[in-house]
Scaffold this active site. Sequence first.
Site, PDB file in Angstrom:
ATOM      1  N   ASP A   1       0.861  -1.183   0.000  1.00 29.08           N
ATOM      2  CA  ASP A   1       0.000   0.000   0.000  1.00 29.08           C
ATOM      3  C   ASP A   1       0.895   1.230   0.000  1.00 29.08           C
ATOM      4  OD1 ASP A   1      -2.249   1.565   0.127  1.00 29.08           O
ATOM      5  OD2 ASP A   1      -2.832   0.968   2.146  1.00 29.08           O
TER       6      ASP A   1
ATOM      7  N   GLU B   1       2.567   4.922  -4.096  1.00 27.28           N
ATOM      8  CA  GLU B   1       2.459   5.837  -5.250  1.00 27.28           C
ATOM      9  C   GLU B   1       3.761   6.604  -5.558  1.00 27.28           C
ATOM     10  OE1 GLU B   1      -1.185   4.437  -3.954  1.00 27.28           O
ATOM     11  OE2 GLU B   1       0.162   5.670  -2.759  1.00 27.28           O
TER      12      GLU B   1
ATOM     13  N   ASP C   1      -9.266   3.735  -1.827  1.00 29.64           N
ATOM     14  CA  ASP C   1     -10.084   4.174  -0.698  1.00 29.64           C
ATOM     15  C   ASP C   1     -11.456   4.665  -1.133  1.00 29.64           C
ATOM     16  OD1 ASP C   1      -7.865   3.543   0.753  1.00 29.64           O
ATOM     17  OD2 ASP C   1      -7.223   5.609   1.067  1.00 29.64           O
TER      18      ASP C   1
END
Length: 964
Positions: free
Chosen positions: A548, A551, A623
Amino acid sequence: MVMANSLKFVTVACCLFVVLLMAYPVESAKRYLFKTCEQSSFCRRNREYADLAQSKGAAWDSPYAIDSSTVQFDGGVLQGTILKSILDSKGDPTNVELPFQLVFLESGTARFMVDEKQRTDSPISGFPESITQRRYNEASKWAVTGDLTPDDNAIDATTDNERKDGVYKIKFGPDRYFEAVVESKPLRVAFYRDGEPQVILNDRGLINMDHWRAKPDPSQINDDPSLKNELDIKDMWEESFGGSTDTKPKGPESIALDVTFPGYEHVFGIPEHADKFSLRETRGGEGNHNEPYRLFNVDIFEYEVNSPMAMYGAIPFMQAQKKKSSVGIFWANGADTWIDIVKSKPNEQSFGVKKSTETHWISESGIIDMYVMLGPDPTSVYHQYGLLTGFTALPPIYAVGYHQCRWNYNSEDDVAEVDANFDKYEIPYDAIWLDIEYTENKKYFTWLKSMFPTPEKMMQNLDKRKRKLVVIIDPHIKKEAGYKTYETLSKGELAIKTSEGQEYNGWCWPGESAWIDTFNPKAADFWKDQYKPGKFCGYENNFLMWNDMNEPSVFNGPEVSAPRDALHYGNWEHRDVHNIYGATYHNATQQAMLARNPRQRPFVLTRSFFAGSQRYGAVWTGDNAASWDYLKIVTPMLLSHSIAGFSFVGADVGGFFGNPTPELLTRWYQAGAFYPFFRGHAHIESKRREPWLAGEPYTSLIRNAIRLRYQLLPSVYTAFHRASFDGVPIVRPMFLLAPENEEAFEIDDQFFFGETGLLVKPIVEEGARSTEIYIPDDELYYDYFDETIYEGIGYKHLDAPFEKIPILARGGHIIVRRDRYRRSATLMSHDPLTLVIHLDRSGNAGGVFYMDDGETMAYNRGAFLHRFFMFNAQDNILRSRSMQPSGASSRSYEKTIDEVRIEKIILVGFNTDKLKSARTVEAFQDKKSWSADIHVAETSDGKVSVVTVRDPKVLVIGDWSIQF
């Protein structure tokens, strides 16, 4: 003291920033964190350039043209030099040399590359002198794994007169079926199939490359002769946003190219966006966007729906579709990218009466590196793209089951209780997940001993029940003295660096952190070392991984990410590789898991991704929130990911943020049963929502949806196998099975599921108890649950009471099921099979079944079963035949499954008049024959007859036949 107080203030401020983001995920609280095109200087400038060209129309004189004297063709490569006309520092006309190559690959794909001639005479201020290649040219290195060998069979079909006019024609592809036509001035590259243009590069003359130039004196910048022809010089050498300044040490280096799809009104792809499947126009108008679609991987809390805003991943692949024709392009660039889309008016003389789609691709840095795939159909495009960037990794069977997750399961006791309750309520599942709270102070590769004192024992207990544990590990490493993972990372200089070459530190969940630079081979080796069983949990049989925040997410960074002038391995700037970073981290984790247990097929979930990430594992859409709008947007998002090569995709069932109503939760599970990646997940502040907590009747309905997924696992796994070698996705758009029906191209609230022929229409409206489902072709369709027959192109009304998922079975398909309830997918591996046969209009049907051990790499050595089932109306015989590749031996594997049998055959739509009065069928296998009893449910009330053969006593291995 001042320094300590300042650090304390920064810590509090960053934590408050995160809390505000999570507490107030409203639209206005997100948009200001991320740039618009107007706020991004390179996007704004290239849009203005396009506006200028558009305003001049046919009078537009592009400064780019091919120098015909440099053009040559040899060995499947057409190359030469494009000249860009500019003014030098004295204001005199001169040219910038831009070498280009048009490479015709053996796969039939064409690759168009434009670079800038290297400048070694002027070192770049602030950068090591070793830098000689100004433009980043390694995006294809990370995304492309296929053979880039030029095709020697491509031929030069240019006539002498055409060559004199600066026109070059190359025939290439299978049987030289395709043709490329290159024009020197105005510069234009058109690709033809069947004598018609399919893709045109630079059709509108918008190609643009910011050439290398020295930074002008700020006091004289407005009078600099070399900038006289620039439309907009604001922020070209330095740019600020959100309190951060990008120093741009290499100056402006954007690239842009327009791509036209003549006669194609619909384009799809370029995930990730929470928007319609058929991409909208981006230059305004009713129902359109005013902003370009953006590809820039960001951590965006509760993302907006129906928006072109950037999200967690970026795949710069676009497919264009028209009646009976499909093409695709791949823009191999990992920098911040904006894509404008407009639909031109029909041009009957050139392209018939259909609109054309005109796109404009704008990236902050790098080279132009465009791959063109000419189809001619969607399946061919997906295969061609897969040959370039790789196919979906064949997952272990348990990864295709249901996953239970939340932020956070707090202790070993909590895990044990949740696991036991799944058995208590007879709900199957395969993996339970741990979010960041399992660690000691957010330090990865550690366990919070007060809550997880014996993680190996916890995993052993799960393993006994054939269930898995997934834990999260993110790329930010807590900066803390004594934390060995950080100290090794820092000492080895394996982290991302600042523009000055120092270790870059920012803020994420642990507080002040460093980010591993997985572009560095030594960093990837270091990552493998962290996963060794002796270092991080000694038990390995059921240990899986979740990536997670990759990015990368930096809470106090510009646009919640790393600064663009930060440095990676090779002294490439972060701006060059931003969209690729998450994929390199995903890859490093997958390789680490393989090194940890080479026999075990790894499972690694990622949030950030790039083209090629499908080779490493699964992805989810980030999300989302517990609302009907977010449930509704999942289907178009899954379709967009799927056609862009990423088949193993899902969304958080129930919504990550907030608390779903029991109805919303139930409908989401009914939809999620058909997501390739099927996981329930929730935010730490959300109420617990394990399926049994919903209460009746919801718990039973959720149980039924999850059990339906497990019932269909043989067919789901077979679809994954196909995706692993030819790229056809699990979630399939209407045009894949009905390429002639253009009315169906925009439909994105339903989909075909895998190899089953099932047409699924999730219920996404509160209170809905019926729906309209669109049949896209003239085939017969059957209600999956009650055999009611539907036919005729168009919308059909289906009742959808709360307990029913709207599913139609397309005639002509054979579905392979396992109907016995088990706790997990692994426990089903030797269960008998049920074949459900839905006959088409001609009375025929076919289906494929793939099976292996579901866990190891043995399938690469031929340890698998691959069968084809077919029912032929001419002789009313159901046959099973092998699809094993020639020379491949599966005998050793077949010995392990020699007891697996077909326990039931359900034949839907069969004309019972053809049955013998004895109501039996004859079975044949291994030179033996025997009779099996059947049961017949006759036609009534719009339903079709169903013939059921119970226990035909045929084995799944070996050829067999059943005569009806």
